[in-house]
Scaffold this motif. Structure first.
Motif, PDB file in Angstrom:
ATOM      1  N   VAL A 164       0.592  -1.114   0.080  1.00 52.28           N
ATOM      2  CA  VAL A 164      -0.037   0.005   0.014  1.00 52.28           C
ATOM      3  C   VAL A 164       0.801   1.249   0.103  1.00 52.28           C
ATOM      4  CG1 VAL A 164      -1.730   1.333   1.314  1.00 52.28           C
ATOM      5  CG2 VAL A 164      -2.071  -1.145   1.163  1.00 52.28           C
ATOM      6  N   TYR A 165       0.699   2.455  -0.946  1.00 60.67           N
ATOM      7  CA  TYR A 165       1.171   3.514  -0.997  1.00 60.67           C
ATOM      8  C   TYR A 165       0.359   4.859  -0.953  1.00 60.67           C
ATOM      9  CZ  TYR A 165       4.323   6.741  -3.084  1.00 60.67           C
ATOM     10  OH  TYR A 165       5.498   7.747  -3.342  1.00 60.67           O
ATOM     11  N   SER A 166       0.297   5.309   0.275  1.00 64.07           N
ATOM     12  CA  SER A 166      -0.796   6.109   0.652  1.00 64.07           C
ATOM     13  C   SER A 166      -0.475   7.200   1.393  1.00 64.07           C
ATOM     14  CB  SER A 166      -1.777   5.194   1.464  1.00 64.07           C
ATOM     15  OG  SER A 166      -2.905   6.330   1.698  1.00 64.07           O
ATOM     16  N   GLU A 167      -1.121   8.376   1.168  1.00 64.57           N
ATOM     17  CA  GLU A 167      -0.961   9.667   2.119  1.00 64.57           C
ATOM     18  C   GLU A 167      -1.950   9.438   3.333  1.00 64.57           C
ATOM     19  OE1 GLU A 167      -4.320  12.130  -0.168  1.00 64.57           O
ATOM     20  OE2 GLU A 167      -2.562  12.766  -0.582  1.00 64.57           O
ATOM     21  N   HIS A 168      -2.617   8.465   3.392  1.00 64.64           N
ATOM     22  CA  HIS A 168      -3.367   8.305   4.666  1.00 64.64           C
ATOM     23  C   HIS A 168      -2.604   7.344   5.593  1.00 64.64           C
ATOM     24  CE1 HIS A 168      -7.122  10.108   2.651  1.00 64.64           C
ATOM     25  NE2 HIS A 168      -6.557   9.356   1.885  1.00 64.64           N
ATOM     26  N   THR A 169      -1.946   8.248   6.839  1.00 62.00           N
ATOM     27  CA  THR A 169      -0.961   7.440   7.428  1.00 62.00           C
ATOM     28  C   THR A 169      -1.499   7.483   8.806  1.00 62.00           C
ATOM     29  OG1 THR A 169       0.263   9.391   7.675  1.00 62.00           O
ATOM     30  CG2 THR A 169       0.963   7.835   5.678  1.00 62.00           C
ATOM     31  N   ASP A 170      -2.407   7.737   9.026  1.00 62.81           N
ATOM     32  CA  ASP A 170      -2.922   7.497  10.686  1.00 62.81           C
ATOM     33  C   ASP A 170      -2.855   6.006  10.973  1.00 62.81           C
ATOM     34  OD1 ASP A 170      -5.980   6.140  10.309  1.00 62.81           O
ATOM     35  OD2 ASP A 170      -5.437   7.267   8.763  1.00 62.81           O
ATOM     36  N   PRO A 171      -2.632   5.704  12.307  1.00 62.29           N
ATOM     37  CA  PRO A 171      -2.230   4.532  12.744  1.00 62.29           C
ATOM     38  C   PRO A 171      -3.408   3.585  12.231  1.00 62.29           C
ATOM     39  CG  PRO A 171      -1.561   5.926  14.405  1.00 62.29           C
ATOM     40  CD  PRO A 171      -2.156   6.745  13.216  1.00 62.29           C
ATOM     41  N   GLU A 172      -4.776   3.761  12.629  1.00 69.14           N
ATOM     42  CA  GLU A 172      -5.737   2.804  12.471  1.00 69.14           C
ATOM     43  C   GLU A 172      -5.956   2.540  11.063  1.00 69.14           C
ATOM     44  OE1 GLU A 172     -10.406   2.882  12.940  1.00 69.14           O
ATOM     45  OE2 GLU A 172      -9.370   4.406  13.561  1.00 69.14           O
ATOM     46  N   THR A 173      -5.569   3.304   9.889  1.00 68.30           N
ATOM     47  CA  THR A 173      -5.666   2.986   8.508  1.00 68.30           C
ATOM     48  C   THR A 173      -4.591   2.135   8.177  1.00 68.30           C
ATOM     49  OG1 THR A 173      -6.814   5.069   8.144  1.00 68.30           O
ATOM     50  CG2 THR A 173      -5.685   3.949   6.056  1.00 68.30           C
ATOM     51  N   MET A 174      -3.399   2.552   8.624  1.00 66.64           N
ATOM     52  CA  MET A 174      -2.062   1.622   8.281  1.00 66.64           C
ATOM     53  C   MET A 174      -2.261   0.160   8.826  1.00 66.64           C
ATOM     54  SD  MET A 174       0.732   4.575   8.924  1.00 66.64           S
ATOM     55  CE  MET A 174       2.107   3.896   8.160  1.00 66.64           C
ATOM     56  N   LEU A 175      -2.450  -0.014  10.150  1.00 64.91           N
ATOM     57  CA  LEU A 175      -2.936  -1.249  10.576  1.00 64.91           C
ATOM     58  C   LEU A 175      -3.957  -1.923   9.874  1.00 64.91           C
ATOM     59  CD1 LEU A 175      -2.112  -0.222  14.482  1.00 64.91           C
ATOM     60  CD2 LEU A 175      -0.726  -1.430  12.914  1.00 64.91           C
ATOM     61  N   ALA A 176      -5.140  -1.307   9.676  1.00 62.55           N
ATOM     62  CA  ALA A 176      -6.076  -1.927   8.900  1.00 62.55           C
ATOM     63  C   ALA A 176      -5.621  -2.549   7.465  1.00 62.55           C
ATOM     64  CB  ALA A 176      -7.327  -0.848   8.766  1.00 62.55           C
ATOM     65  N   ALA A 177      -4.778  -1.702   6.833  1.00 64.07           N
ATOM     66  CA  ALA A 177      -4.262  -2.324   5.662  1.00 64.07           C
ATOM     67  C   ALA A 177      -3.512  -3.441   5.810  1.00 64.07           C
ATOM     68  CB  ALA A 177      -3.487  -1.308   4.916  1.00 64.07           C
ATOM     69  N   LEU A 178      -2.668  -3.650   6.880  1.00 66.89           N
ATOM     70  CA  LEU A 178      -1.906  -4.871   7.254  1.00 66.89           C
ATOM     71  C   LEU A 178      -2.892  -6.033   7.468  1.00 66.89           C
ATOM     72  CD1 LEU A 178       1.211  -3.771   9.148  1.00 66.89           C
ATOM     73  CD2 LEU A 178       0.992  -4.325   6.808  1.00 66.89           C
ATOM     74  N   ASP A 179      -3.885  -5.732   8.381  1.00 62.93           N
ATOM     75  CA  ASP A 179      -4.777  -6.758   8.605  1.00 62.93           C
ATOM     76  C   ASP A 179      -5.544  -7.372   7.203  1.00 62.93           C
ATOM     77  OD1 ASP A 179      -4.180  -6.444  11.308  1.00 62.93           O
ATOM     78  OD2 ASP A 179      -6.149  -5.283  11.696  1.00 62.93           O
ATOM     79  N   ALA A 180      -5.824  -6.445   6.365  1.00 62.26           N
ATOM     80  CA  ALA A 180      -6.327  -6.806   5.007  1.00 62.26           C
ATOM     81  C   ALA A 180      -5.465  -7.461   4.124  1.00 62.26           C
ATOM     82  CB  ALA A 180      -7.154  -5.374   4.290  1.00 62.26           C
ATOM     83  N   GLY A 181      -4.282  -7.613   4.568  1.00 60.25           N
ATOM     84  CA  GLY A 181      -3.175  -8.728   3.836  1.00 60.25           C
ATOM     85  C   GLY A 181      -2.224  -7.817   3.052  1.00 60.25           C
ATOM     86  N   ALA A 182      -1.992  -6.565   3.223  1.00 62.53           N
ATOM     87  CA  ALA A 182      -0.956  -5.757   2.605  1.00 62.53           C
ATOM     88  C   ALA A 182       0.362  -6.244   3.314  1.00 62.53           C
ATOM     89  CB  ALA A 182      -0.773  -4.254   2.700  1.00 62.53           C
ATOM     90  N   VAL A 183       1.334  -6.433   2.285  1.00 68.40           N
ATOM     91  CA  VAL A 183       2.652  -7.139   2.724  1.00 68.40           C
ATOM     92  C   VAL A 183       3.329  -5.827   3.432  1.00 68.40           C
ATOM     93  CG1 VAL A 183       2.528  -8.826   1.209  1.00 68.40           C
ATOM     94  CG2 VAL A 183       3.764  -6.798   0.651  1.00 68.40           C
ATOM     95  N   ALA A 184       3.189  -4.530   3.081  1.00 71.00           N
ATOM     96  CA  ALA A 184       3.748  -3.591   3.621  1.00 71.00           C
ATOM     97  C   ALA A 184       2.861  -2.319   3.380  1.00 71.00           C
ATOM     98  CB  ALA A 184       5.302  -3.387   3.060  1.00 71.00           C
TER      99      ALA A 184
END
Length: 238
Positions: free
Chosen positions: A90-110
């Protein structure tokens, strides 16, 4: 070692094929230019629709995905791509911790923040292609700051196996280090995943399991590769 040195250590063979999905042409042009300067990477297709991009480049080994496309957060598409076996960064400007951790939970490798620059972009993509962990600074901050409860109790052997595995070792190398079978290493890793799932904190990917381990203080982000690699001499296997 800095991020460029980490990148240098994590891949070999033919160039890694990358697909870029973003709805801002200027971002695509910038990332393409970054990756073009790295001979171990090759951009195969770009666009603002993941289905179209991957139809044009089904062989892409890494998908660099903007988390917000056409005004909508696409965590659902991220989950679908990950479930289909795609390595998604995931390559994003949305860098609040909740969003970043949700991306990992959804399966992002980084997760890579758009402000983090070329060296972290290249290192993250190369590490993803090799199934090796790399924790850019923004992601490290989100993981360390996560205060969610329900930490499962891992055995000493489970902790040791996870730590060695996170330090860029293959399961076979972990087995040799611990003087156990590779099957037993896999059992330790699988048990840890099961315990996290039962605690309501699933960790289906190596990146997600690494995030859990950092959250719980099992490892420090700097030991994995924010600015240096703790890679062993052994090359990893999938």
């Amino acid at each position: 070692m800095d991020a460029d040195a980490v990148a240098e250590d994590v891949t070999g063979g033919p160039p890694v094929g990358v697909a870029i999905v973003d709805d801002h042409p200027v971002v695509i042009d910038g990332v393409r230019a970054w990756l073009a300067g790295e001979p171990r990477l090759r951009v195969l297709a770009t666009g603002d629709d993941p289905d179209v991009v991957l139809r044009d480049a089904p062989e892409a080994e890494v998908v660099l995905l903007d988390l917000r496309l056409h005004g909508r957060m696409v965590l659902d598409r991220l989950a679908e791509l990950s479930a289909a076996g795609r390595r998604v960064v995931v390559y994003s400007e949305h860098t609040d911790p909740e969003t970043m951790l949700a991306a990992l939970d959804a399966g992002a490798v980084a997760f890579l923040a758009k402000h983090e620059g070329r060296e972290h972009c290249v290192a993250t993509v190369l590490a993803a292609a090799s199934d090796r962990p790399y924790v850019p600074p923004a992601l490290a901050g989100a993981i360390v700051g996560d205060a969610r409860p329900d930490r499962p109790a891992l055995s000493d052997k489970e902790r040791e196996a996870l730590l060695l595995w996170f330090q860029s070792m293959s399961k076979a190398s972990v087995a040799r280090r611990m003087r156990i079978s590779e099957h037993t290493v896999k059992q330790y890793v699988d048990r840890a995943r099961i315990k996290y799932t039962r605690a309501g904190r699933p960790a289906a990917t190596k990146a997600a399991l690494l995030a859990r381990a950092i959250e719980d203080g099992l490892v420090r982000p700097e030991d994995i590769g924010i600015y240096r690699s703790q890679a062993s001499a052994d090359r990893p296997t999938p």
